[in-house]
Design an enzyme around this catalytic site. Structure first.
Site, PDB file in Angstrom:
ATOM      1  N   HIS A 155       0.831  -1.220   0.000  1.00  0.00           N
ATOM      2  CA  HIS A 155       0.000   0.000   0.000  1.00  0.00           C
ATOM      3  C   HIS A 155       0.865   1.270   0.000  1.00  0.00           C
ATOM      4  O   HIS A 155       0.412   2.326   0.439  1.00  0.00           O
ATOM      5  CB  HIS A 155      -0.956   0.033   1.203  1.00  0.00           C
ATOM      6  N   SER A 276      15.855  20.967 -16.366  1.00  0.00           N
ATOM      7  CA  SER A 276      14.730  21.875 -16.557  1.00  0.00           C
ATOM      8  C   SER A 276      15.199  23.117 -17.300  1.00  0.00           C
ATOM      9  O   SER A 276      16.304  23.609 -17.067  1.00  0.00           O
ATOM     10  CB  SER A 276      14.147  22.285 -15.198  1.00  0.00           C
ATOM     11  N   LYS A 282      17.259  21.126 -11.196  1.00  0.00           N
ATOM     12  CA  LYS A 282      16.492  19.924 -11.454  1.00  0.00           C
ATOM     13  C   LYS A 282      17.302  18.837 -12.170  1.00  0.00           C
ATOM     14  O   LYS A 282      18.106  19.113 -13.049  1.00  0.00           O
ATOM     15  CB  LYS A 282      15.253  20.241 -12.301  1.00  0.00           C
ATOM     16  N   GLU A 289      10.096   8.162 -16.884  1.00  0.00           N
ATOM     17  CA  GLU A 289       8.736   8.692 -17.022  1.00  0.00           C
ATOM     18  C   GLU A 289       8.173   8.416 -18.412  1.00  0.00           C
ATOM     19  O   GLU A 289       6.994   8.070 -18.563  1.00  0.00           O
ATOM     20  CB  GLU A 289       8.745  10.196 -16.748  1.00  0.00           C
TER      21      GLU A 289
END
Length: 473
Positions: A155, A276, A282, A289
C-alpha cells in the site's frame, strides 16, 4: 493501369488510392516480402510450374529490386498500393513481363500473412534478447547489493525490511515470465501460410512444405481460410508486449519515487536524466517517465486490433490492413524502451546508507516483535494487540522499537527479554525470513544462482533462432 485492373473500366479515384494504400507503413515489410518471394519462386521451379530459366531470371531480379529499395525506398509509390504490388511492379520493370509469373499460385492475402509472420518472429527473437539484457542488468545490481537493506512496501506504506537484491530479483522474475511467453508464442508464429491463396488454396501443384522448410518454419497453417484471416499471432504478440510494457512501467514508477528527494534511495546516471529549462537545480528521471507513459500506446495498439478483428467474417477483409501500424509501433516502442533500460539500470547509483537509515526509522520490524512473542507461547492475536500498543506508545514518544528500553517493553509484556534488540535489528529481520523465495541473504543468493541458469537457457534459445531465421534471409 493497376496490376489487378483488368476488369475495371476507369481508374481508381485518387482519394481512394491515398486512403487505401498501405505502402507508407508496410514498406517496412520489403525485406520479408522479397525473402518470401525468393522461396516461392524456388518452389515453383522445383514443382515444374516455372521453368528453371524463368526462376533464375526472377530470382536475380528480386535481388536487384532489393538493392534498389535499400538504396532508395522512394521508389515505392502510393499508386501501387502496398509493398507486394510495388515489388512486383519494380520486378517487371527490371526483367520484363516474366516478372508477372512470380505471383503464380499465391495471393496478396497469403503473401501478407507470410510477411507479417516473418516480421513477427524476428521481432520476438530481438525483443527476447533485449529483455534478457534488462534481466542481466537487474541481476548485476542485485549481486552488488546482496547486503543492502531497504524498506519493503505494501500500500506504499513501509511493511517489512527486505534486501534490495530481493526487490530487483522480483523484476527478474517478471521479465522471465515475459521471456517464456515470447518463446512459447514463437511456435504459433512460426507456421507458413503461403499456399493458402486468397482463401481456398490454389489449383497449381505447389509444395507448401518446401516453402516452409526454405523459410525455416516449423510447418504450415493447415486450413487455408484460417491461414489468411488469422491475426491471433499479432494479438498474442501485442498482449505479450503490453505485459512487458507494464512491467517496465512498474519499475519506472519505483525509479521515479526512489530518485526523489523524499526517498533518495537511488540516483540515475546523468546520461539517463534531463534538466529543466527554468529550474537549474532539477535532475529529472525523464527516461523512466517516458517509458511509463508509452505503456498507454502499447495497450492502445492491442485494444485497437482486438476491436478491428472482433466482427470480421472469414476470410480476408481490408480491415486487416490495420494490423500493421500498431504492430510496427509496438515493436519499435518496446525495443526502444528495453534498449535504454539495461544501461540505465547498470549505471544507477544505489544509496545504501539512505535505504538502511529508512529501515531504522520505521516500524517495519513490528511483525518480528509479534513473532517473537508468539515464540514465547503468546497467541498471535494477543501478540498482535500487544505490539500495536507498543507501536502507539512509540509514536506518542517519538521513538522506534529499537529505541525502547527493556523496562519500557515490560510495561506491555514481561515476555520480552534482552535478546529482543538483536532480533529486531534490520539484518536479523531480513535473515529471519529463511524460506524458499524469501528475502534472507542465502535465499536471495539461491535466486541469483537460479537466474543465471535461466539466462543461459534463454540465450541458447535466442542463439538457435537467430542462426535459423537470419541464416536464410
Amino acid at each position: 493501369m493497376k496490376l489487378w485492373g483488368g476488369r475495371f473500366t476507369k481508374p481508381t479515384n485518387e482519394l481512394v488510392d491515398e486512403y487505401t494504400a498501405s505502402i507508407t507503413f508496410d514498406k517496412k515489410l520489403a525485406h520479408y516480402d522479397i525473402q518470401g518471394s525468393l522461396a516461392h519462386v524456388h518452389m515453383l521451379a522445383s514443382c515444374k510450374i516455372l521453368s528453371q530459366e524463368d526462376a533464375e531470371l526472377i530470382t536475380d531480379g528480386l535481388h536487384k529490386v532489393k538493392e534498389k529499395i535499400d538504396q532508395d525506398d522512394g521508389l515505392l509509390t502510393v499508386e501501387n498500393e502496398d509493398i507486394h504490388m510495388n515489388i512486383e511492379k519494380l520486378l517487371i520493370d527490371e526483367i520484363g513481363p516474366v516478372g508477372g509469373k512470380l505471383h503464380t499460385g499465391r495471393s496478396r492475402n497469403d503473401q501478407v500473412a507470410l510477411d507479417m509472420r516473418l516480421y513477427a518472429r524476428e521481432a520476438i527473437v530481438e525483443i527476447t534478447n533485449l529483455v534478457v539484457e534488462v534481466q542481466k542488468a537487474l541481476h548485476n545490481q542485485a549481486q552488488q547489493n546482496i547486503d543492502t537493506v531497504l524498506p519493503g512496501y505494501t500500500h506504499l506504506q513501509r511493511a517489512q525490511p527486505i534486501l534490495f537484491a530481493h526487490h530487483l530479483l522480483a523484476y527478474v522474475s517478471m521479465f522471465q515470465r515475459d521471456v517464456e511467453r515470447l518463446r512459447d508464442s514463437f511456435k504459433r508464429v512460426n507456421k507458413s501460410p503461403l499456399g493458402a491463396g486468397a482463401l481456398a488454396g490454389t489449383t497449381f501443384p505447389i509444395d507448401r512444405e518446401l516453402v516452409a522448410d526454405l523459410l525455416h518454419f516449423d510447418g504450415v497453417c493447415e486450413n487455408s481460410l484460417d491461414a489468411v484471416s488469422d491475426r491471433d499471432f499479432v494479438l498474442e504478440f501485442l498482449s505479450n508486449a503490453s505485459m512487458i510494457a507494464m512491467h517496465l512501467s512498474r519499475l519506472c514508477e519505483e525509479l521515479v519515487q526512489w530518485s526523489s528527494a523524499e526517498f533518495r534511495f537511488v540516483e540515475l546516471d546523468d546520461a539517463f536524466s534531463t534538466g529543466s529549462s527554468m529550474m537549474p537545480q532539477k535532475k529529472n528521471p525523464d527516461v523512466a517517465e517516458l517509458v511509463r507513459g508509452k505503456t498507454g500506446r502499447v495497450y492502445g495498439n492491442l485494444f485497437g486490433l482486438l476491436t478491428t478483428l472482433k466482427g470480421l467474417p472469414l476470410a480476408y477483409n481490408k480491415d486487416m490492413q490495420e494490423d500493421k501500424e500498431g504492430m510496427f509501433d509496438t515493436v519499435d516502442t518496446i525495443k526502444g524502451a528495453l534498449a535504454l533500460f539495461a544501461p540505465m539500470i547498470d549505471t544507477m547509483q544505489v544509496k545504501k546508507e539512505n535505504m538502511y537509515q529508512a529501515v531504522r526509522k520505521d516500524f517495519s520490524n513490528a511483525t518480528d516483535l509479534a513473532d517473537y512473542l508468539v515464540g514465547k507461547q503468546l497467541a498471535f492475536r494477543e501478540a498482535h494487540a500487544v505490539v500495536g500498543q507498543i507501536v502507539l506508545y512509540c509514536i506518542e514518544q517519538n521513538k522506534y522499537l529499537l529505541d525502547l528500553s527493556l523496562d519500557e517493553y515490560h510495561q506491555f509484556s514481561t515476555l520480552v527479554e534482552e535478546d529482543i534488540f538483536e532480533k529486531l535489528a534490520p539484518e536479523a529481520v531480513v535473515n529471519a525470513r529463511n524460506v524458499q523465495g524469501g528475502t534472507a541473504k542465502n535465499r536471495v543468493q539461491e535466486q541469483l544462482n537460479q537466474s543465471e541458469t535461466l539466462f543461459r537457457e534463454n540465450e541458447d534459445w535466442i542463439k538457435t533462432y537467430v542462426e535459423k531465421i537470419k541464416g536464410q534471409s
